[in-house]
Write a protein that holds these residues in place. Structure first.
Motif, PDB file in Angstrom:
ATOM      1  N   GLY A 333       0.806  -1.209   0.000  1.00  0.00           N
ATOM      2  CA  GLY A 333       0.000   0.000   0.000  1.00  0.00           C
ATOM      3  C   GLY A 333       0.842   1.263   0.000  1.00  0.00           C
ATOM      4  N   ALA A 334       1.956   1.247   0.738  1.00  0.00           N
ATOM      5  CA  ALA A 334       2.839   2.415   0.762  1.00  0.00           C
ATOM      6  C   ALA A 334       3.412   2.689  -0.626  1.00  0.00           C
ATOM      7  N   LEU A 335       3.834   1.624  -1.308  1.00  0.00           N
ATOM      8  CA  LEU A 335       4.360   1.796  -2.666  1.00  0.00           C
ATOM      9  C   LEU A 335       3.254   2.193  -3.635  1.00  0.00           C
ATOM     10  N   LEU A 336       2.038   1.624  -3.442  1.00  0.00           N
ATOM     11  CA  LEU A 336       0.928   1.932  -4.331  1.00  0.00           C
ATOM     12  C   LEU A 336       0.510   3.392  -4.205  1.00  0.00           C
ATOM     13  N   LEU A 337       0.338   3.884  -2.968  1.00  0.00           N
ATOM     14  CA  LEU A 337      -0.041   5.285  -2.799  1.00  0.00           C
ATOM     15  C   LEU A 337       1.099   6.218  -3.189  1.00  0.00           C
ATOM     16  N   GLY A 338       2.354   5.746  -3.011  1.00  0.00           N
ATOM     17  CA  GLY A 338       3.476   6.532  -3.496  1.00  0.00           C
ATOM     18  C   GLY A 338       3.428   6.695  -5.006  1.00  0.00           C
ATOM     19  N   ALA A 339       3.050   5.618  -5.722  1.00  0.00           N
ATOM     20  CA  ALA A 339       2.906   5.692  -7.177  1.00  0.00           C
ATOM     21  C   ALA A 339       1.734   6.593  -7.558  1.00  0.00           C
ATOM     22  N   LEU A 340       0.638   6.521  -6.787  1.00  0.00           N
ATOM     23  CA  LEU A 340      -0.503   7.396  -7.054  1.00  0.00           C
ATOM     24  C   LEU A 340      -0.124   8.858  -6.849  1.00  0.00           C
ATOM     25  N   ALA A 341       0.708   9.119  -5.834  1.00  0.00           N
ATOM     26  CA  ALA A 341       1.152  10.491  -5.575  1.00  0.00           C
ATOM     27  C   ALA A 341       1.954  11.049  -6.745  1.00  0.00           C
ATOM     28  N   ARG A 342       2.684  10.182  -7.444  1.00  0.00           N
ATOM     29  CA  ARG A 342       3.426  10.658  -8.610  1.00  0.00           C
ATOM     30  C   ARG A 342       2.493  11.070  -9.744  1.00  0.00           C
ATOM     31  N   ARG A 343       1.258  10.580  -9.716  1.00  0.00           N
ATOM     32  CA  ARG A 343       0.306  10.911 -10.769  1.00  0.00           C
ATOM     33  C   ARG A 343      -0.585  12.097 -10.408  1.00  0.00           C
ATOM     34  N   ILE A 344      -1.027  12.172  -9.144  1.00  0.00           N
ATOM     35  CA  ILE A 344      -1.971  13.230  -8.772  1.00  0.00           C
ATOM     36  C   ILE A 344      -1.428  14.157  -7.689  1.00  0.00           C
ATOM     37  N   ILE A 382      -7.346  -1.575   6.019  1.00  0.00           N
ATOM     38  CA  ILE A 382      -6.432  -0.702   6.766  1.00  0.00           C
ATOM     39  C   ILE A 382      -5.037  -0.759   6.169  1.00  0.00           C
ATOM     40  N   GLY A 383      -4.589  -1.974   5.831  1.00  0.00           N
ATOM     41  CA  GLY A 383      -3.245  -2.126   5.292  1.00  0.00           C
ATOM     42  C   GLY A 383      -3.026  -1.337   4.016  1.00  0.00           C
ATOM     43  N   LEU A 384      -4.041  -1.247   3.172  1.00  0.00           N
ATOM     44  CA  LEU A 384      -3.883  -0.568   1.896  1.00  0.00           C
ATOM     45  C   LEU A 384      -3.719   0.944   2.039  1.00  0.00           C
ATOM     46  N   VAL A 385      -4.275   1.526   3.118  1.00  0.00           N
ATOM     47  CA  VAL A 385      -4.199   2.984   3.264  1.00  0.00           C
ATOM     48  C   VAL A 385      -3.202   3.426   4.333  1.00  0.00           C
ATOM     49  N   LEU A 386      -2.804   2.499   5.215  1.00  0.00           N
ATOM     50  CA  LEU A 386      -2.007   2.884   6.377  1.00  0.00           C
ATOM     51  C   LEU A 386      -0.639   3.437   5.994  1.00  0.00           C
ATOM     52  N   GLY A 387       0.154   2.647   5.286  1.00  0.00           N
ATOM     53  CA  GLY A 387       1.528   3.053   4.999  1.00  0.00           C
ATOM     54  C   GLY A 387       1.611   4.307   4.151  1.00  0.00           C
ATOM     55  N   GLY A 388       0.750   4.380   3.117  1.00  0.00           N
ATOM     56  CA  GLY A 388       0.816   5.530   2.220  1.00  0.00           C
ATOM     57  C   GLY A 388       0.438   6.831   2.890  1.00  0.00           C
ATOM     58  N   SER A 389      -0.599   6.810   3.733  1.00  0.00           N
ATOM     59  CA  SER A 389      -1.018   8.050   4.394  1.00  0.00           C
ATOM     60  C   SER A 389       0.074   8.567   5.314  1.00  0.00           C
ATOM     61  N   GLN A 390       0.806   7.678   5.965  1.00  0.00           N
ATOM     62  CA  GLN A 390       1.874   8.103   6.867  1.00  0.00           C
ATOM     63  C   GLN A 390       3.121   8.550   6.103  1.00  0.00           C
ATOM     64  N   ALA A 391       3.516   7.758   5.098  1.00  0.00           N
ATOM     65  CA  ALA A 391       4.730   8.087   4.340  1.00  0.00           C
ATOM     66  C   ALA A 391       4.590   9.415   3.612  1.00  0.00           C
ATOM     67  N   LEU A 392       3.444   9.643   2.984  1.00  0.00           N
ATOM     68  CA  LEU A 392       3.262  10.868   2.218  1.00  0.00           C
ATOM     69  C   LEU A 392       3.083  12.077   3.117  1.00  0.00           C
ATOM     70  N   SER A 393       2.519  11.890   4.313  1.00  0.00           N
ATOM     71  CA  SER A 393       2.456  13.002   5.263  1.00  0.00           C
ATOM     72  C   SER A 393       3.864  13.438   5.659  1.00  0.00           C
ATOM     73  N   ARG A 394       4.742  12.462   5.883  1.00  0.00           N
ATOM     74  CA  ARG A 394       6.124  12.785   6.261  1.00  0.00           C
ATOM     75  C   ARG A 394       6.841  13.552   5.149  1.00  0.00           C
ATOM     76  N   SER A 395       6.691  13.102   3.901  1.00  0.00           N
ATOM     77  CA  SER A 395       7.388  13.790   2.816  1.00  0.00           C
ATOM     78  C   SER A 395       6.764  15.153   2.529  1.00  0.00           C
ATOM     79  N   LEU A 396       5.440  15.270   2.655  1.00  0.00           N
ATOM     80  CA  LEU A 396       4.804  16.579   2.488  1.00  0.00           C
ATOM     81  C   LEU A 396       5.345  17.579   3.500  1.00  0.00           C
ATOM     82  N   PHE A 397       5.472  17.144   4.744  1.00  0.00           N
ATOM     83  CA  PHE A 397       5.953  18.059   5.778  1.00  0.00           C
ATOM     84  C   PHE A 397       7.389  18.496   5.515  1.00  0.00           C
ATOM     85  N   SER A 398       8.204  17.612   4.916  1.00  0.00           N
ATOM     86  CA  SER A 398       9.593  17.989   4.630  1.00  0.00           C
ATOM     87  C   SER A 398       9.666  19.177   3.685  1.00  0.00           C
TER      88      SER A 398
END
Length: 476
Positions: A333-344, A382-398
Motif C-alpha cells: 500500500g505504501a508503494l501503491l499510494l506513493g505511485a498514485l502520488a506521482r500521478r496526482i 487498513i493495510g492498503l491505506v495505512l503506509g501511504g497516508s503516513q509516508a506521504l504526510s512525512r514527505s509533504l511536511f519535509s
C-alpha cells in the motif's frame, strides 16, 4: 525496490542561509544508494516496536497484568476492579490508553528539544544510537514485568515510547538530505514500505511461536508468550539499528555551535523557533491538520488489538494474523499510494486516504463479535491505506520546513506520530470509562478524521512550500 534517484534535484529558487539540498547555493554531496538504504533500514528496525509491541501485544498484555493487580483472574472475561497509580482510580481497561496519552504529554517537552539539538550537532548518528538503544533496552526490560507489576510495565512503556519518538525525530531529519523535492515522496514511501516488511517478518515469527506454544486452557502461558514477544521486539530494534549507524553519513550542521554546548544551544534555539513560528503560519496549519488526523490513525493502531480482544472477543492468533496481513499489505500500500502520488500529487493522495479511514471506522463499529473473517477483511482495508497516508504526510511536511530546522520541526511532527498521539487515546479511554463500551469509544475517533480532512483540504500547499523558502514539487 530501494533505489530512488541517485542525486538531489537542484532548484533555482533563492533560499535563506543556511541552505538546504533543494535550495540554491553550494549544495552538499548527493546522497548515495548505500546511504538511502541505510536510512530505510531504521524503519525496518524500529517498526518491530510499533507492530509487535504497540499494535499487537502490549495493550492486551498490560491490560491483563493490570486486571491481575485489580484482583481479577488472568482468564476473567470481565473485570470490575480498579487500580490506583499515584492515588488515581483507573479501570484496568483504561490504563493502557491513559499511558499512551501520558507519554505524549511528556514528549511535548522532549522531542522538540531533541530536534533542536540534532540540528546543531555534527553527530546525529550518536543521537540516533542513544535514543534507539535506550528504547530497545526498555522494551527488552518487559522480561521483568511479571505477576501484577503493572506499574513497572507502565514506566518501561513510557521510556520506550519517548525514546522511540526521539530516535524518529533524528531519523526523519535526514530526509531532506537524501533527495530533492520531487524525490522525497518516493524515498519516504520506500522507507515506510521496508519498515512494514520488517515489522511483518518479526510478527510472523511471533505468530508461529504463539500458535505452536500457546494452550487454550492456560491463560498464564499465553500471557508469558506475549511478554517474550515484546522482548523480542527490543532485541530486533537494537540489532538492526546497527545498519543505519554503519551506512548513514554525518552531515555538517548548517549552523555552527560552540563545542560542548550543543544541548544548551539547542534549548536556546528551540526558544527562538517557538517565538518565530508565526513567520510560517501555513506550515503550522499543515502541522495542526496532521496532529488531528494522525491522532485518529495512531489511536486505531494502538488500540485495535485491545478492541479485538475485549469487545470482539477474538483470539490472540486471529489478532496476530490480521495485523500480519495489515503489515504485508501496508508494504504494498505504501508503494501503491506513493505511485498514485506521482500521478496526482501527495496532498490529494493523503486527502483520499482520510476518506478511506473514515469508512474503516464506520465498518469497525459494525463488526460482529466472535467473527474473525470480517475483522480480517477490515484489516486488509487498513493495510492498503495505512503506509501511504503516513509516508506521504512525512514527505509533504519535509517541503514545509525552513532551512536548517529539520530536526526541530520534525520534533513537533513526531509528537503525534507512531503511537504517541494523546487526544485519541484520551477520548477513547474517557468514553470507555463512562460507558464501559469499546464500540462507543471507537465512534469518538470519527471526529479526528473528519476534522483532519477539512483542515488539510484548507492548506494552500504550493503557497506553503514557497513561504518556507523551498521549491515546490511538480505535483501536489
Amino acid at each position: 525496490m530501494v533505489s530512488p534517484a541517485d542525486a538531489a534535484d537542484a532548484s533555482d529558487a533563492p533560499g535563506p542561509t543556511p541552505v538546504r539540498p533543494d535550495a540554491a547555493g553550494p549544495a552538499p554531496a548527493a546522497s548515495t544508494r548505500r546511504e538511502r538504504t541505510g536510512w530505510y533500514f531504521y524503519d525496518w528496525a524500529n517498526s518491530a516496536f510499533s507492530t509487535t509491541v504497540v499494535t499487537v501485544f502490549l495493550g492486551p498484555f498490560l491490560t491483563s497484568v493490570t486486571e491481575r493487580a485489580a484482583g481479577c483472574a488472568v482468564d476473567a472475561d470481565t473485570c470490575s476492579g480498579t487500580v490506583h497509580p499515584l492515588g488515581i482510580t483507573v479501570a484496568p481497561g483504561a490504563y493502557f490508553p491513559y499511558l499512551v496519552s501520558l507519554s505524549v504529554l511528556l514528549t511535548v517537552f522532549a522531542l522538540p528539544v531533541m530536534g533542536a539539538v540534532a540540528d546543531r550537532s555534527p553527530h546525529k548518528k550518536r543521537l540516533l544510537a542513544g535514543a534507539a538503544f535506550l528504547g530497545a533496552a526498555a522494551t527488552a526490560g518487559f522480561a521483568f514485568v511479571t505477576g501484577d507489576r503493572y506499574l513497572l510495565g507502565g514506566v518501561l512503556f513510557l521510556i520506550a515510547n519517548i525514546a522511540f519518538g526521539a530516535s524518529v525525530v533524528v531519523y526523519n531529519s535526514f530526509l531532506p538530505q537524501l533527495g530533492g523535492p520531487d524525490d522525497r515522496d518516493a524515498i519516504s514511501s520506500r522507507g515506510w514500505a521496508l519498515g512494514y516488511l520488517g515489522g511483518g517478518l518479526l510478527l510472523a515469527a511471533n505468530l508461529v511461536a504463539v500458535t505452536l506454544l500457546s494452550r487454550h486452557d492456560d491463560a498464564q502461558r499465553t500471557l508469558d508468550l506475549a511478554r517474550w514477544c515484546i522482548v523480542s521486539a527490543g532485541v530486533w530494534w537494537a540489532v538492526f539499528t546497527l545498519v543505519p549507524l554503519r551506512w548513514l553519513r554525518e552531515h555538517p550542521a548548517l549552523e555552527a555551535t560552540t563545542a560542548g554546548n550543543v544541548l544548551t544551544d539547542g534549548f536556546r534555539q528551540l526558544g527562538r523557533t517557538l517565538r518565530g513560528l508565526r513567520t510560517y503560519p501555513l506550515t503550522l496549519f499543515f502541522l495542526l491538520a496532521f496532529l488531528v488526523y494522525n491522532d485518529g490513525i495512531q489511536t486505531v493502531i494502538a488500540l485495535a488489538s485491545q478492541y479485538g480482544t475485549k469487545e470482539l472477543r477474538l483470539t490472540q492468533s486471529t489478532l496476530i494474523v490480521t495485523i500480519l496481513l495489515v503489515q504485508f499489505l501496508a508494504f504494498g500500500g505504501a508503494l501503491l499510494l506513493g505511485a498514485l502520488a506521482r500521478r496526482i500529487g501527495a496532498w490529494k493522495t493523503v486527502l483520499l486516504s482520510l476518506v478511506l479511514w473514515t469508512v474503516v471506522i464506520i465498518a469497525a463499529f459494525r463488526l460482529p463479535a466472535e467473527a474473525p473473517v470480517p475483522f480480517l477483511v477490515l484489516g486488509a482495508a487498513i493495510g492498503l491505506v495505512l503506509g501511504g497516508s503516513q509516508a506521504l504526510s512525512r514527505s509533504l511536511f519535509s517541503q514545509l520546513i525552513p532551512a536548517g530546522k529539520e530536526g526541530e520541526y520534525y520534533g513537533f511532527y513526531e509528537i503525534s506520530d507512531k503511537g504517541t498521539s494523546w487526544l485519541g487515546p484520551l477520548a477513547f479511554g474517557l468514553v470507555y470509562q463512562l460507558t464501559a463500551s469499546y464500540r462507543v469509544g471507537l465512534v469518538s475517533l470519527l471526529i479526528f478524521f473528519v476534522v483532519g480532512f477539512a483542515l488539510l483540504a484548507a492548506v494552500p500547499m504550493r503557497r506553503a512550500v514557497l513561504a518556507a523558502g523551498n521549491t515546490p514539487p511538480r505535483l501536489l
